[in-house]
Design an enzyme around this catalytic site. Structure first.
Site, PDB file in Angstrom:
ATOM      1  CG  ASP C  66      -0.289   0.036   2.554  1.00 22.55           C
ATOM      2  OD1 ASP C  66       0.927   0.337   2.642  1.00 22.55           O
ATOM      3  OD2 ASP C  66      -0.967  -0.254   3.541  1.00 22.55           O
ATOM      4  CG  ASP C 129      -9.819  -0.159  11.537  1.00 17.58           C
ATOM      5  OD1 ASP C 129      -8.835  -0.947  11.533  1.00 17.58           O
ATOM      6  OD2 ASP C 129      -9.898   0.787  10.733  1.00 17.58           O
ATOM      7  CG  HIS C 131      -6.731  -1.256   8.811  1.00 16.95           C
ATOM      8  ND1 HIS C 131      -6.659  -0.485   9.959  1.00 16.95           N
ATOM      9  CD2 HIS C 131      -5.462  -1.259   8.300  1.00 16.95           C
ATOM     10  CE1 HIS C 131      -5.428  -0.049  10.133  1.00 16.95           C
ATOM     11  NE2 HIS C 131      -4.673  -0.515   9.145  1.00 16.95           N
TER      12      HIS C 131
END
Lengths: 243, 243, 243, 243
Positions: C66, C129, C131
């Site tokens: 990413d 969360d 992710h």
């Protein structure tokens, strides 16, 4: 070693073809070395309709493991000529998937194969004298990688008869072959044999001494060797199931 | 063959340990054969804290590849005793993960290993005479699987000095070892060597004839051999990078 | 799924490093995607001395999974900058082994990876969360391959604090990430987590519904997932050993 | 994902059979899950003569991936009955190689498969509604392992027509199936489809959202998925060659 006993030459060829197809089903590039001669005829008959014009087998590459040139002629050698007839032409294999071995490129063929990712499998026959590829008793050394070997004057008659339709003028002074040290690097070895005439060589290769006098005897040191025989070729083995 | 050149014995041991840990990270049962002796000391020092009492390495099994019994004594042999000291006791390996080789069970040890799924890797040293495991020049045959071999009267003094603190009365008449035909079946071979005293043996094994007179020369026919050397052991090689 | 429970962050990092080293020991080209952030710090500390200037690891390639660009600036993004500091610079990895992901090349990054042979392994952390990589609840779709995703105005404050030292003017309008459909193509996935703050996310990802609201929950459908946790991160799991 | 486009149902079956034979050629135990129904008929026709009474395929084991019992009857279910007719009886597969799934043993079938070494490959078809195995839109959850699912009153007529020769009294209240979380653990997935009636389901599964409403859409997240289609089943795909 995995020993597969089949009923006849036809079944032997089908099983060998299934091994090759299993390799061909990998997603990445597949590198194979395959044999000419009479033994694999049924293997190719079985493979051809499954391979011909199939785009899903375009990632498969074929490497010659030996070559007998025609003396003084600028043409393809005996092995590639036979493979063309047996398989590459009827299966319509693209030139880009075929990697010839020649007297000119043999120095670099080991490096080329390594650079292309190494061989996934080699299908080989065995001679009545225990030879495999061009590894002949009295010539081959275990340490040989791809090597140029001499053909002596007194060998030319025999070789002319078996490979050059009797024409000794075509028999060259040298030929090239993957030696034991090249062949053993393949991730799998597949040895096929059929017929009573091979029974002694199979017995010697699989159950007797491992010696340069019986070159194929080295193959059973490979951790992933498959031997596919018909009943006649297996008839002199004492141990019929070996894992 | 993959040749890894390291700076010193310590780095050699770390890299060898990383190869073993790589095998141990498989999800299924892992079968290893590991060596005693002085060469692997840094390998075990590095492995022990990472292995000791770790439940996530309980699927790893260890097989002896050779054994020298104590003559006339009903106790563990020299090899397993040394492995216990070097690794199994400090790493707290469970008895159920350790598979001894003895004069009593050697007939069936090849079958047992095959039935357990075969060896994933063997880590071996090399002797100055080119031996590996118990495969000694003049005794070993390429075709040997696990084999019982004689110790001759005139060999006992040397062996007593190296393995029995000089006590020749303890040297047995026979020992057992995985022969070349057993060792070569492992899915990976890892050969480690350090020090100038090994440089000639490494040179002979990796670059000269493949002959029963230099048993370790056969190892380079394995399609998945890794050789991990320090600079001194590699100092006589002419080709420093080989794939 | 293989679940490895370690004592602490340090052991978690060592085990993760051993998985990576196991992949690096393959003879052919190795392709890895590795994570920045705080979780892998001990993994890199352990790897760096074993990798730095080692020619035997020059066949290892690293791919960004990413990237968060700096808005309006022609410089490397946040992820590659962090990876440079954490690993690439201290381990002296050559530029030719590092394959950045950017807003300019993301369209073709999946094809590039496939053409290079596919990824052998990805090491990832998990967010509180749920992710993984840049796959955020509410944004990610299971079908996403490498994708450019928007950063909304009301997200910029949070992202500025966590990734841009609080400077919202540097937060871009878009970022890129390997989506689930890209990540799942890797031959192995390695998920690492430590600390009590991750315990709920780990519980949800590994034992509750597989839903786009908890992106990391998809990872447990991969046939070769290894999850390496410290005790705190594993503390809410009901099933402590899962194979 | 590897997409193989074939001319017709016959070629589709041959290629699928070759994938299975490739797995069967491994030396160790091989575990397969195979599908009943009309789609694989040519696959079995091709396999049977190559498998029947061949001792070299006795290490291959077969696992049911779903089962529809006959209500109130103590007899084999619909799936295993169909597999018996299609393949197990004509290929003379030993009972010891066949591992049934039932309402009685389903709780432990995931563990049994894992303990047996995991599945090497699953061959599956796809329904017009996007179902695979017994994973039906509206019933299946991505997180399901092997699961017992209800058959509602208003579904019994349809199921009776398709599986019980119209006899609704035989339709049970529950059936069992490997859910997505079980199927995805297999080392390879092979999806086969032929005919225009499957074109929409294939399009949705391979090119649209990954959603529990189209269960087969999850399969494309598997790192080793092969999809073998005839032209008609592939006719609505926009991308005809993928990876």
């Amino acid at each position: 070693m995995k020993l597969i006993l089949t009923e006849d030459k036809n079944e032997m060829g089908h099983v060998a073809a299934n091994y090759l197809l299993g390799h061909m089903n990998q997603q990445r590039r597949v590198n194979l070395a395959i044999t000419a001669g009479r033994t694999p005829v049924s293997m190719y008959e079985y493979l051809i309709p499954q391979i011909k014009n199939k785009t899903y087998y375009q990632h498969v590459h074929y490497y010659n493991f030996d070559e007998l040139p025609f003396k003084g002629q600028d043409r393809d050698g005996v092995t590639i000529t036979n493979l063309n007839k047996l398989f590459f032409i009827p299966a319509n294999i693209a030139h880009s998937q075929i990697h010839k071995l020649t007297l000119d490129n043999y120095h670099n063929h080991d490096n080329k194969i390594a650079g292309d990712g190494g061989l996934d499998a080699i299908v080989m026959g065995i001679g009545c004298d225990g030879h495999f590829c061009g590894n002949i008793p009295g010539k081959t050394k275990w340490a040989n990688k791809i090597v140029k070997l001499p053909i002596l004057a007194d060998e030319k008659g025999y070789i002319a008869d078996s490979e050059y339709n009797g024409d000794t003028t075509l028999v060259p002074d040298h030929y090239v072959t993957m030696g034991p040290a090249s062949v053993m690097q393949s991730r799998q070895l597949i040895l096929i044999a059929n017929g009573e005439s091979k029974a002694d060589a199979i017995k010697q290769a699989l159950e007797e001494d491992i010696t340069e006098n019986v070159p194929a005897s080295i193959l059973r040191l490979h951790p992933n060797l498959v031997v596919i025989l018909d009943k006649a070729a297996a008839s002199k083995l004492t141990i019929h199931t070996i894992e």
